[in-house]
Motif scaffolding. Structure first.
Motif, PDB file in Angstrom:
ATOM      1  N   SER A 180     -26.879  -6.511 -35.416  1.00  0.00           N
ATOM      2  CA  SER A 180     -27.934  -7.419 -34.961  1.00  0.00           C
ATOM      3  C   SER A 180     -27.325  -8.595 -34.213  1.00  0.00           C
ATOM      4  O   SER A 180     -26.129  -8.906 -34.379  1.00  0.00           O
ATOM      5  CB  SER A 180     -28.726  -7.949 -36.162  1.00  0.00           C
ATOM      6  N   GLU A 230     -23.597 -13.399 -33.555  1.00  0.00           N
ATOM      7  CA  GLU A 230     -23.518 -14.861 -33.451  1.00  0.00           C
ATOM      8  C   GLU A 230     -22.620 -15.427 -34.554  1.00  0.00           C
ATOM      9  O   GLU A 230     -21.817 -16.343 -34.304  1.00  0.00           O
ATOM     10  CB  GLU A 230     -24.909 -15.483 -33.545  1.00  0.00           C
ATOM     11  N   LYS A 259     -27.811 -11.675 -34.823  1.00  0.00           N
ATOM     12  CA  LYS A 259     -27.400 -12.676 -35.820  1.00  0.00           C
ATOM     13  C   LYS A 259     -25.984 -12.402 -36.318  1.00  0.00           C
ATOM     14  O   LYS A 259     -25.190 -13.318 -36.528  1.00  0.00           O
ATOM     15  CB  LYS A 259     -28.380 -12.688 -37.001  1.00  0.00           C
ATOM     16  N   GLU A 260     -25.685 -11.129 -36.505  1.00  0.00           N
ATOM     17  CA  GLU A 260     -24.354 -10.749 -36.975  1.00  0.00           C
ATOM     18  C   GLU A 260     -23.292 -11.089 -35.926  1.00  0.00           C
ATOM     19  O   GLU A 260     -22.218 -11.594 -36.259  1.00  0.00           O
ATOM     20  CB  GLU A 260     -24.350  -9.249 -37.275  1.00  0.00           C
TER      21      GLU A 260
END
Length: 518
Positions: free
Chosen positions: A65, A70, A67-68
């Motif tokens: 994802s 980032e 988020k991962e």
């Protein structure tokens, strides 16, 4: 939006863990622009689906994802800067173009920043970000747009495709896309083509860890210890055009003069196997290793960094080597002009000059730079230079963003504005059809993100779109658009020449010494 605080959105064409200049340098730029809290900063980077991640990212690193990814990017950055960064991160949909060895944007990525937040945009590689852009004109979306030119695409086209005509057309298209989309262009060195409204200034710094390594090496020297116990090395993306062609060629021709030299090469890339096989057939000892982070301890004890590349605009690895206190041997070329101010930079002219500079570097100890010289390599200094040349200090942007009165425009300026609008429109239309996009070199299906990218980025919900694709129109309409666009470009070109708008052809001639040892 509070106009008292600038909002700078930095768009770039790559992201970690791909350790390429357009991933690393914009990341540091975002961190240091946001560090003092005087402005809001957003870093906008490409998101790749898993199949593309496996092609691009080294070490089998992939992310489930945004988020991962980032979290990984922030960990990497904070491990090197020593402070927690306050900039925001957003992702745009991207696809990897294997033929161009680059990530290209999918869809209108200006939409990533809402209209009410659109203030200042920094386009890292403006030509790359606008070649196939179909959407709002960047200068319309944002109040002020600054482009930073990282890559000498003309030189790559001349070398890899041996196509002077394509290079000529690319130079023209790059120049006009920059004119259409950017208020200001920063060229990191004079090695790039000319651009309208441009200035030459190196606005890059080095990872603080390299400066720390350099300080430790200086302490060892001052204490009378031997700081450097290894000889020569080179690190860079393992493709022939990144200096390996010149380097292996020189080592092959001058193996007698350089007898006893041992050379270590580090890098990952499409030509790794070819370069490794070619190195084994040289008469000098040349070892080839997979790439590592340049701050890895394995590099600390090398004394000499050999870099004969002339395709870089400004070589990040050269700056890092200087920061670590090493001697750098590089070509007397515009891409290395910034480095000439440092005592450990040894430039050479011609092949014989390479041999002389290399032997001298191996025989001497590196000089100890002053504090002022070290500061020039830092991101603090690079950020100061960027704000100054981009004219982002004080209320300069507010003043410059006001369009001049049409009544006060000269006839020549008005004509150029009309041509700019015409070229922008032709490019917009040509980039809006799948057939014409493919003919111009775009990735198939890149007009709009596919369902997988939309799902991974939440684009349907976030951008309020009811679908991920727009109708592409008929093939016949696409052909008409393409033909009309080509005719339009030729018309713009002829009028532009009459108006004496710069459209020169790059004249740098480099003798290619391709080894066919593999």
């Amino acid at each position: 939006m509070d106009r008292k605080q600038q909002h700078i959105a930095i768009f770039t064409t790559a992201s970690l863990p791909w350790l390429t200049g357009t991933a690393v340098n914009p990341l540091f730029r975002a961190a240091y622009l946001a560090k003092d809290g005087e402005r809001r900063v957003t870093l906008v980077i490409p998101w790749l689906s898993l199949i593309d991640q496996k092609q691009v990212y080294p070490g089998n690193i992939t992310f489930a994802s945004p988020k991962e990814q980032e979290a990984y990017v922030r960990w990497w950055l904070e491990d090197r800067t020593g402070f927690t960064s306050t900039f925001d991160t957003r992702f745009y949909p991207g696809k990897f173009a294997a033929d161009k060895k680059s990530i290209l944007a999918v869809g209108d990525i200006t939409e990533i920043i809402p209209d009410e937040e659109a203030d200042i945009a920094v386009l890292e590689e403006p030509e790359h970000l606008t070649w196939f852009h179909h959407g709002k004109r960047w200068k319309v979306k944002f109040r002020f747009v600054v482009g930073i030119v990282h890559t000498n695409y003309l030189e790559y086209v001349k070398r890899e495709k041996n196509d002077r005509l394509q290079a000529f057309l690319l130079e023209f298209v790059n120049s006009w896309l920059a004119r259409v989309h950017c208020h200001k262009v920063i060229r990191l060195s004079a090695a790039t083509q000319e651009y309208p409204n441009s200035i030459v200034c190196n606005v890059h710094g080095v990872n603080p860890k390299f400066l720390e390594i350099g300080e430790k090496k200086m302490e060892q020297q001052q204490n009378g210890n031997k700081a450097f116990t290894k000889g020569a090395y080179y690190i860079g993306r393992m493709v022939w055009s990144k200096g390996y062609e010149e380097l292996l060629g020189l080592l092959d021709i001058y193996h007698k003069e350089l007898a006893g030299l041992e050379m270590d090469l580090y890098g990952n890339g499409e030509d790794f196997d070819q370069i490794q096989r070619a190195a084994t057939k040289l008469k000098l000892v040349v070892r080839v290793y997979p790439g590592r982070d340049h701050s890895d301890p394995i590099f600390h004890d090398y004394k000499v960094f050999l870099n004969p590349s002339t395709t870089d605009v400004v070589c990040t690895a050269t700056a890092e080597a200087l920061a670590m206190g090493k001697i750098v041997v590089c070509a007397n070329h515009p891409s290395n002009d910034f480095f000439k101010q440092f005592p450990n930079c040894r430039t050479y002219d011609g092949r014989n000059g390479f041999v002389e500079a290399t032997l001298k570097a191996l025989a001497e100890e590196p000089a100890q730079p002053t504090d002022a010289q070290t500061h020039q390599l830092s991101w603090e200094s690079a950020t100061e230079r960027f704000l100054q040349v981009a004219e982002l200090v004080g209320d300069v942007v507010t003043k410059r963003s006001k369009s001049p009165s049409r009544h006060l425009e000269s006839e020549s300026l008005n004509s150029k504005r009309i041509i700019e609008d015409a070229f922008g429109y032709l490019h917009y239309v040509a980039s809006g059809f799948e057939t014409s996009r493919r003919a111009l070199g775009a990735i198939p299906g890149s007009l709009q993100p596919d369902e997988q990218l939309c799902k991974e980025l939440g684009l349907v919900t976030e951008l309020g779109k009811g679908h991920c694709h727009r109708p592409n129109g008929s093939w016949f309409g696409s052909v008409l658009v393409l033909v009309g666009s080509v005719i339009g470009v030729l018309f713009v070109k002829s009028v532009t020449l009459k108006l004496s708008v710069n459209a020169r052809v790059g004249s740098n001639k480099h003798a290619l010494l391709r080894l066919h040892l593999a």
